[in-house]
Design a protein around this motif. Structure first.
Motif, PDB file in Angstrom:
ATOM      1  N   LEU A 130       0.830  -1.208   0.000  1.00  0.00           N
ATOM      2  CA  LEU A 130       0.000   0.000   0.000  1.00  0.00           C
ATOM      3  C   LEU A 130       0.863   1.257   0.000  1.00  0.00           C
ATOM      4  CD1 LEU A 130      -2.804   1.304   0.148  1.00  0.00           C
ATOM      5  CD2 LEU A 130      -2.693   1.047   2.640  1.00  0.00           C
ATOM      6  N   THR A 131       1.868   1.276   0.841  1.00  0.00           N
ATOM      7  CA  THR A 131       2.768   2.436   0.904  1.00  0.00           C
ATOM      8  C   THR A 131       3.499   2.617  -0.421  1.00  0.00           C
ATOM      9  OG1 THR A 131       3.063   2.127   3.283  1.00  0.00           O
ATOM     10  CG2 THR A 131       4.719   3.461   2.145  1.00  0.00           C
ATOM     11  N   GLY A 132       4.008   1.534  -0.988  1.00  0.00           N
ATOM     12  CA  GLY A 132       4.692   1.612  -2.281  1.00  0.00           C
ATOM     13  C   GLY A 132       3.780   2.139  -3.372  1.00  0.00           C
ATOM     14  N   PHE A 133       2.534   1.681  -3.371  1.00  0.00           N
ATOM     15  CA  PHE A 133       1.571   2.157  -4.364  1.00  0.00           C
ATOM     16  C   PHE A 133       1.365   3.666  -4.217  1.00  0.00           C
ATOM     17  CE2 PHE A 133      -2.544   3.270  -6.026  1.00  0.00           C
ATOM     18  CZ  PHE A 133      -2.583   2.584  -7.233  1.00  0.00           C
ATOM     19  N   LYS A 134       1.165   4.108  -2.974  1.00  0.00           N
ATOM     20  CA  LYS A 134       0.933   5.534  -2.725  1.00  0.00           C
ATOM     21  C   LYS A 134       2.158   6.372  -3.090  1.00  0.00           C
ATOM     22  CE  LYS A 134      -2.656   5.330   0.798  1.00  0.00           C
ATOM     23  NZ  LYS A 134      -3.129   5.947   2.045  1.00  0.00           N
ATOM     24  N   MET A 135       3.344   5.854  -2.810  1.00  0.00           N
ATOM     25  CA  MET A 135       4.558   6.620  -3.117  1.00  0.00           C
ATOM     26  C   MET A 135       4.777   6.708  -4.636  1.00  0.00           C
ATOM     27  SD  MET A 135       5.443   7.782  -0.271  1.00  0.00           S
ATOM     28  CE  MET A 135       3.773   7.651   0.369  1.00  0.00           C
ATOM     29  N   ASN A 136       4.444   5.666  -5.367  1.00  0.00           N
ATOM     30  CA  ASN A 136       4.522   5.735  -6.833  1.00  0.00           C
ATOM     31  C   ASN A 136       3.529   6.763  -7.371  1.00  0.00           C
ATOM     32  OD1 ASN A 136       6.618   3.916  -7.219  1.00  0.00           O
ATOM     33  ND2 ASN A 136       5.234   2.162  -7.272  1.00  0.00           N
ATOM     34  N   ARG A 162       3.793  16.307   6.995  1.00  0.00           N
ATOM     35  CA  ARG A 162       5.146  15.987   7.486  1.00  0.00           C
ATOM     36  C   ARG A 162       5.374  14.472   7.496  1.00  0.00           C
ATOM     37  NH1 ARG A 162       6.197  19.656  12.789  1.00  0.00           N
ATOM     38  NH2 ARG A 162       5.393  21.570  11.894  1.00  0.00           N
ATOM     39  N   TYR A 163       4.363  13.763   7.989  1.00  0.00           N
ATOM     40  CA  TYR A 163       4.470  12.304   8.011  1.00  0.00           C
ATOM     41  C   TYR A 163       4.593  11.773   6.580  1.00  0.00           C
ATOM     42  CZ  TYR A 163       3.390   7.386   8.611  1.00  0.00           C
ATOM     43  OH  TYR A 163       3.442   6.009   8.557  1.00  0.00           O
ATOM     44  N   PHE A 164       3.790  12.315   5.668  1.00  0.00           N
ATOM     45  CA  PHE A 164       3.882  11.913   4.264  1.00  0.00           C
ATOM     46  C   PHE A 164       5.299  12.146   3.721  1.00  0.00           C
ATOM     47  CE2 PHE A 164       4.010  13.687  -0.055  1.00  0.00           C
ATOM     48  CZ  PHE A 164       3.791  12.526  -0.774  1.00  0.00           C
ATOM     49  N   SER A 165       5.869  13.322   4.010  1.00  0.00           N
ATOM     50  CA  SER A 165       7.227  13.640   3.544  1.00  0.00           C
ATOM     51  C   SER A 165       8.249  12.645   4.090  1.00  0.00           C
ATOM     52  CB  SER A 165       7.624  15.055   3.956  1.00  0.00           C
ATOM     53  OG  SER A 165       6.831  15.987   3.281  1.00  0.00           O
ATOM     54  N   LYS A 166       8.086  12.311   5.351  1.00  0.00           N
ATOM     55  CA  LYS A 166       8.997  11.344   5.988  1.00  0.00           C
ATOM     56  C   LYS A 166       8.904   9.976   5.300  1.00  0.00           C
ATOM     57  CE  LYS A 166       9.888   9.267  10.516  1.00  0.00           C
ATOM     58  NZ  LYS A 166       9.453   9.194  11.912  1.00  0.00           N
ATOM     59  N   VAL A 167       7.691   9.523   5.072  1.00  0.00           N
ATOM     60  CA  VAL A 167       7.480   8.227   4.393  1.00  0.00           C
ATOM     61  C   VAL A 167       8.015   8.289   2.968  1.00  0.00           C
ATOM     62  CG1 VAL A 167       5.729   6.606   3.534  1.00  0.00           C
ATOM     63  CG2 VAL A 167       5.472   7.609   5.805  1.00  0.00           C
ATOM     64  N   PHE A 168       7.768   9.394   2.286  1.00  0.00           N
ATOM     65  CA  PHE A 168       8.229   9.558   0.900  1.00  0.00           C
ATOM     66  C   PHE A 168       9.753   9.487   0.823  1.00  0.00           C
ATOM     67  CE2 PHE A 168       9.336  11.938  -2.920  1.00  0.00           C
ATOM     68  CZ  PHE A 168       8.548  11.305  -3.857  1.00  0.00           C
ATOM     69  N   LYS A 169      10.424  10.196   1.716  1.00  0.00           N
ATOM     70  CA  LYS A 169      11.889  10.188   1.738  1.00  0.00           C
ATOM     71  C   LYS A 169      12.426   8.788   2.037  1.00  0.00           C
ATOM     72  CE  LYS A 169      12.446  15.006   3.048  1.00  0.00           C
ATOM     73  NZ  LYS A 169      12.803  15.933   4.110  1.00  0.00           N
ATOM     74  N   LYS A 170      11.766   8.104   2.950  1.00  0.00           N
ATOM     75  CA  LYS A 170      12.179   6.747   3.310  1.00  0.00           C
ATOM     76  C   LYS A 170      12.084   5.806   2.111  1.00  0.00           C
ATOM     77  CE  LYS A 170      11.239   3.024   6.555  1.00  0.00           C
ATOM     78  NZ  LYS A 170      10.315   2.511   7.551  1.00  0.00           N
ATOM     79  N   GLU A 171      11.018   5.959   1.347  1.00  0.00           N
ATOM     80  CA  GLU A 171      10.820   5.111   0.153  1.00  0.00           C
ATOM     81  C   GLU A 171      11.828   5.484  -0.921  1.00  0.00           C
ATOM     82  OE1 GLU A 171       8.503   2.510  -0.795  1.00  0.00           O
ATOM     83  OE2 GLU A 171       8.350   2.421   1.364  1.00  0.00           O
TER      84      GLU A 171
END
Length: 171
Positions: A130-136, A162-171
């Motif tokens: 799910l996270t990978g799909f959202k980040m793509n 902010r949480y989204f940015s953190k997750v995005f950077k991590k991916e």
């Protein structure tokens, strides 16, 4: 030594019983009782001309293996369907909160079974997928350049940019 000739009425009745029971099971797994009857007729026809126990055993084993493979394919297909259904759901509802429990309920499975099946079929756990799909999706939106980070986070269902940015950077 030559194989003994089949002449035992009891033995033949036992084998017929095995074939009938197997075909009933086959019909249940395939959800098609007419298919089970066709299988019983085909197996019986293939076994009809056998004279020795060895010939009979070999032919019966071959037929049962064939039908077992068909059943295995049906079971695999049945297990894959909820995962495909989940992936389609994610594509349509990625901007919503889709917990594991909600998705499992959506496809009609228990959360634990869905989670194990998802991992087995995709190689990823549900949250990773799910996270990978959202980040793509986020990458696509960023390339388009029409939205800022806050807007993209909201479009993807993240309340906290902010949480989204953190997750995005991590991916």
């Amino acid at each position: 030594l030559p194989s003994p000739v089949i002449n035992s009425q009891q033995g033949m009745m036992a084998i017929r019983g095995i074939v009938i029971n197997f075909c009933e099971l086959y019909g249940k797994v395939m959800h098609d009782l007419a298919e089970a009857e066709r299988a019983r007729k085909i197996i019986s026809r293939k076994l009809h001309g056998m004279e020795t126990l060895r010939e009979y055993h070999g032919a019966l084993e071959m037929q049962l293996r064939e039908y077992m493979q068909l059943m295995e394919g049906k079971v695999k297909e049945k297990n894959i369907k909820p995962i495909r259904q989940a992936m389609v759901y994610i594509e349509k509802h990625y901007n919503e909160e889709i917990s594991l429990e909600r998705m499992a309920d959506e496809v009609g499975l228990s959360p634990v079974y869905f989670s194990n099946l998802f991992k087995k079929e995709t190689g990823q756990n549900y949250t990773e997928y799910l996270t990978g799909f959202k980040m793509n999706k986020a990458k696509q939106l960023l390339k388009e350049g029409n939205s800022n980070i806050n807007e993209i986070a909201a479009q993807l269902g993240y309340a906290d940019a902010r949480y989204f940015s953190k997750v995005f950077k991590k991916e």
